[in-house]
Design a protein around this motif. Structure first.
Motif, short mmCIF file in Angstrom:
data_model
loop_
_atom_site.label_atom_id
_atom_site.label_comp_id
_atom_site.label_asym_id
_atom_site.label_seq_id
_atom_site.Cartn_x
_atom_site.Cartn_y
_atom_site.Cartn_z
N VAL A 193 0.85 -1.20 0.00
CA VAL A 193 0.00 0.00 0.00
C VAL A 193 0.88 1.24 0.00
N GLU A 194 1.89 1.27 0.83
CA GLU A 194 2.80 2.43 0.89
C GLU A 194 3.48 2.64 -0.46
N ARG A 195 3.83 1.56 -1.14
CA ARG A 195 4.49 1.65 -2.45
C ARG A 195 3.49 1.92 -3.58
N CYS A 196 2.21 1.85 -3.28
CA CYS A 196 1.13 1.97 -4.26
C CYS A 196 1.23 0.84 -5.30
N ASP A 197 1.49 -0.35 -4.80
CA ASP A 197 1.65 -1.54 -5.63
C ASP A 197 0.28 -2.21 -5.79
N ILE A 198 -0.49 -1.70 -6.72
CA ILE A 198 -1.86 -2.15 -6.92
C ILE A 198 -1.91 -3.62 -7.32
N ASP A 199 -1.00 -4.06 -8.17
CA ASP A 199 -1.00 -5.47 -8.59
C ASP A 199 -0.86 -6.41 -7.41
N THR A 200 0.04 -6.10 -6.49
CA THR A 200 0.23 -6.95 -5.31
C THR A 200 -1.01 -6.93 -4.42
N VAL A 201 -1.57 -5.76 -4.22
CA VAL A 201 -2.79 -5.66 -3.40
C VAL A 201 -3.90 -6.49 -4.04
N ASP A 233 0.67 9.72 -6.27
CA ASP A 233 -0.72 9.53 -6.68
C ASP A 233 -1.23 8.16 -6.24
N TYR A 234 -2.12 8.17 -5.27
CA TYR A 234 -2.73 6.94 -4.76
C TYR A 234 -4.17 6.78 -5.26
N SER A 235 -4.58 7.56 -6.25
CA SER A 235 -5.98 7.57 -6.68
C SER A 235 -6.45 6.20 -7.17
N ASN A 236 -5.62 5.47 -7.91
CA ASN A 236 -6.04 4.15 -8.39
C ASN A 236 -6.17 3.15 -7.24
#
Length: 163
Positions: free
Chosen positions: A65-73, A107-110
């Protein structure tokens, strides 16, 4: 407010135990035994708690989450059952708030969109559960869509339930 104060203490102590237990359960589902679970989780827990104790939430926050790693989330969410999925999403929302402070301008919007989708799912589930039936829910939605003012003739179908 004494009750809120006590609630804060529960969040920072007792609920952490619940989260740790959930992590244990997930590793057990992966085939870890008790000793392996402890070897895997206790150092993570201890080092994170130590970093938080020594600094603050922003400095202690790491991870997808901190890295904004959407794929991993998304991958994490895809393997979680409904209860764990909900907890992961709700707490990830808090983590995004912290991450935005830590990484001003990132940018954490996604990631917010991904989290908000599930929050909307939970709200819809709650509405349906409160209503008690899909047929009644459909009638109410249709009545609202048709701008019907008087819904007094709506009846509940107690034989139809939502799970």
């Amino acid at each position: 407010d004494k009750v809120k104060y006590h609630g804060a203490a529960v969040f920072s102590s007792n609920l952490v135990i619940g989260l740790y237990h959930m992590a244990q359960e997930l590793l057990m589902q992966c085939g870890f035994n008790d000793d392996e679970v402890d070897l895997a989780l206790k150092p993570l827990f201890f080092n994170n708690a130590k970093k938080l104790y020594e600094t603050n939430c922003e400095a202690a926050l790491t991870g997808p989450v901190e890295r904004c790693d959407i794929d991993t989330v998304q991958k994490h969410l895809s393997v979680l059952d409904k209860e764990y999925y909900r907890v992961y999403k709700l707490l990830s929302n808090q983590l995004v708030n912290i991450a935005e402070i830590k990484n001003e301008g990132k940018d954490y919007s996604n990631l917010y969109k991904l989290i908000d989708e599930s929050v909307s799912e939970f709200k819809l589930e709650a509405v349906i559960a409160d209503i008690g039936s899909i047929s009644e829910f459909s009638v109410i939605v249709n009545a609202r869509d048709d701008n019907v003012e008087d819904n007094s003739d709506l009846e509940s179908d107690e034989n139809t339930s939502v799970e």
